[in-house]
Scaffold this motif. Structure first.
Motif, short mmCIF file in Angstrom:
data_model
loop_
_atom_site.label_atom_id
_atom_site.label_comp_id
_atom_site.label_asym_id
_atom_site.label_seq_id
_atom_site.Cartn_x
_atom_site.Cartn_y
_atom_site.Cartn_z
N GLU A 146 0.83 -1.20 0.00
CA GLU A 146 0.00 0.00 0.00
C GLU A 146 0.87 1.26 0.00
OE1 GLU A 146 -4.15 -1.26 2.26
OE2 GLU A 146 -2.42 -0.65 3.45
N LEU A 147 1.96 1.24 0.77
CA LEU A 147 2.87 2.38 0.80
C LEU A 147 3.53 2.60 -0.56
CD1 LEU A 147 4.69 2.22 4.26
CD2 LEU A 147 3.25 4.08 3.38
N GLU A 148 3.89 1.50 -1.22
CA GLU A 148 4.46 1.60 -2.56
C GLU A 148 3.47 2.23 -3.51
OE1 GLU A 148 6.31 -1.27 -6.12
OE2 GLU A 148 5.69 -2.15 -4.19
N PHE A 149 2.22 1.78 -3.42
CA PHE A 149 1.16 2.32 -4.26
C PHE A 149 0.93 3.80 -3.93
CE2 PHE A 149 -3.48 3.07 -4.92
CZ PHE A 149 -3.48 2.98 -6.30
N LEU A 150 0.94 4.14 -2.64
CA LEU A 150 0.72 5.52 -2.21
C LEU A 150 1.80 6.44 -2.74
CD1 LEU A 150 -1.07 7.40 -0.60
CD2 LEU A 150 0.11 6.70 1.48
N HIS A 151 3.05 6.00 -2.72
CA HIS A 151 4.15 6.78 -3.28
C HIS A 151 3.91 7.06 -4.76
CE1 HIS A 151 7.41 7.28 -0.32
NE2 HIS A 151 6.91 6.20 0.26
N ILE A 153 -4.75 -2.90 -9.70
CA ILE A 153 -4.48 -1.52 -9.29
C ILE A 153 -5.78 -0.82 -8.91
CG2 ILE A 153 -3.83 0.76 -10.19
CD1 ILE A 153 -1.47 -0.90 -9.24
N ASP A 154 -6.86 -1.08 -9.66
CA ASP A 154 -8.17 -0.52 -9.31
C ASP A 154 -8.56 -0.97 -7.91
OD1 ASP A 154 -8.42 0.80 -11.69
OD2 ASP A 154 -9.67 -0.73 -12.64
N GLY A 155 -8.25 -2.21 -7.58
CA GLY A 155 -8.55 -2.73 -6.26
C GLY A 155 -7.75 -2.01 -5.18
N TYR A 156 -6.47 -1.78 -5.43
CA TYR A 156 -5.61 -1.03 -4.49
C TYR A 156 -6.16 0.38 -4.29
CZ TYR A 156 -1.62 -4.14 -3.68
OH TYR A 156 -0.81 -5.15 -3.26
N ARG A 157 -6.56 1.00 -5.40
CA ARG A 157 -7.07 2.37 -5.32
C ARG A 157 -8.32 2.43 -4.45
NH1 ARG A 157 -8.95 4.16 -10.85
NH2 ARG A 157 -10.76 2.94 -10.24
N GLU A 158 -9.27 1.55 -4.71
CA GLU A 158 -10.51 1.55 -3.93
C GLU A 158 -10.23 1.24 -2.47
OE1 GLU A 158 -13.34 2.67 -5.15
OE2 GLU A 158 -12.18 3.01 -6.98
N GLN A 159 -9.29 0.34 -2.22
CA GLN A 159 -8.92 -0.03 -0.86
C GLN A 159 -8.32 1.17 -0.11
OE1 GLN A 159 -6.72 -3.73 -0.67
NE2 GLN A 159 -5.58 -3.03 1.12
N PHE A 165 -8.67 4.42 -0.96
CA PHE A 165 -9.69 5.45 -0.82
C PHE A 165 -10.60 5.14 0.37
CE2 PHE A 165 -10.03 7.65 -5.24
CZ PHE A 165 -8.66 7.86 -5.23
N ALA A 166 -10.95 3.87 0.51
CA ALA A 166 -11.82 3.47 1.62
C ALA A 166 -11.11 3.66 2.96
CB ALA A 166 -12.25 2.02 1.45
N LYS A 167 -9.83 3.30 3.02
CA LYS A 167 -9.07 3.41 4.26
C LYS A 167 -8.95 4.87 4.70
CE LYS A 167 -5.78 0.58 5.42
NZ LYS A 167 -4.51 -0.19 5.58
N LEU A 168 -8.81 5.78 3.73
CA LEU A 168 -8.65 7.20 4.04
C LEU A 168 -9.97 7.97 3.96
CD1 LEU A 168 -5.35 8.02 2.11
CD2 LEU A 168 -5.66 7.63 4.55
N ASN A 169 -11.05 7.28 3.64
CA ASN A 169 -12.34 7.94 3.46
C ASN A 169 -12.23 9.06 2.41
OD1 ASN A 169 -15.10 8.32 3.99
ND2 ASN A 169 -14.68 9.96 5.44
N ALA A 170 -11.47 8.78 1.35
CA ALA A 170 -11.22 9.77 0.30
C ALA A 170 -12.10 9.51 -0.92
CB ALA A 170 -9.76 9.74 -0.11
N LYS A 171 -12.39 10.59 -1.65
CA LYS A 171 -13.20 10.46 -2.86
C LYS A 171 -12.40 10.76 -4.13
CE LYS A 171 -17.57 11.71 -0.59
NZ LYS A 171 -17.04 12.02 0.74
N SER A 172 -11.17 11.22 -3.96
CA SER A 172 -10.38 11.58 -5.14
C SER A 172 -8.90 11.35 -4.90
CB SER A 172 -10.60 13.06 -5.51
OG SER A 172 -9.95 13.89 -4.57
N ARG A 173 -8.16 11.25 -5.98
CA ARG A 173 -6.71 11.08 -5.90
C ARG A 173 -6.06 12.31 -5.27
NH1 ARG A 173 -2.78 9.30 -10.97
NH2 ARG A 173 -0.78 9.48 -9.86
#
Length: 209
Positions: free
Chosen positions: A151-156, A178-184, A186-194
């Protein structure tokens, strides 16, 4: 004592209207209106009064917003800058944030929200839209140890200008994964956008950029 604002925008009608709006607000005053980043560099090199906030457009001739932020990062990294633009492109916004921009506003922003944005930057250093504020509010306790290594790699990579397709290639994963990582994420951070994720990462120093 009024907070000093510098407007950098090549659209004369808009910038003059903006100057009028800001000067009508109690405790705010426009120092000058400039047409591009080169005029801003000249302003700073002339040792004139430094503003508390620079309102910076992105698309400008001669020296655009990104080039101006690169100059700020090298010469005045502590200068508070808010992007004020019609630019919606995620990659451009992320690049501005990584260069030290304290937040971004779209030019159709409500005047009350605009004032709130300037006050917030002055008080806390960053401005978050209501959506991004929700991310921060619900995620203050999330630090590096609450993300998996992947997740940290993806976040970077999300905090870079790479597209999701390019991120998939970098991580040797399929676009669907990657879509799965993104949704995961976004859900963890309660975010709606990149953009919300990037602002969170910058504010909480989850990634070094």
């Amino acid at each position: 004592m009024s907070e000093k604002i510098l407007v950098v925008d090549d659209h004369i009608l808009f910038s003059q209207s903006l100057k009028g709006l800001i000067n009508s607000l109690q405790d705010f005053e426009v120092l000058d209106v400039l047409k591009n980043g080169q005029e801003l560099v000249t302003y700073y090199e002339s040792n004139k009064i430094k503003p508390d906030i620079v309102l910076l457009d992105i698309r400008m001739p001669v020296m655009d917003g990104i080039e101006t932020m690169e100059w700020f990062k090298e010469n005045f990294p502590d200068q508070k800058v808010l992007a004020l633009t019609m630019e919606h492109e995620e990659e451009t916004i992320i690049k501005m944030l990584k260069l030290g921009c304290r937040g971004y506003l779209l030019k159709d922003i409500d005047p009350d929200e605009f004032r709130y944005a300037m006050e917030t930057v002055l008080q806390s250093g960053y401005y978050y839209s209501n959506e991004v504020a929700e991310v921060i509010l619900h995620s203050e306790d999330k630090r590096k140890d609450q993300f998996t290594k992947r997740e940290l790699e993806f976040l970077h990579l999300v905090c870079s200008e790479r597209t999701y397709k390019e991120i998939a290639g970098e991580m040797n994963l399929s676009p669907k994964t990657i879509d799965g990582y993104r949704e995961q994420l976004f859900a963890k951070l309660n975010a709606k956008s990149r953009t919300g994720v990037v602002l969170y990462a910058i504010k909480n120093k989850v990634v070094s950029i």
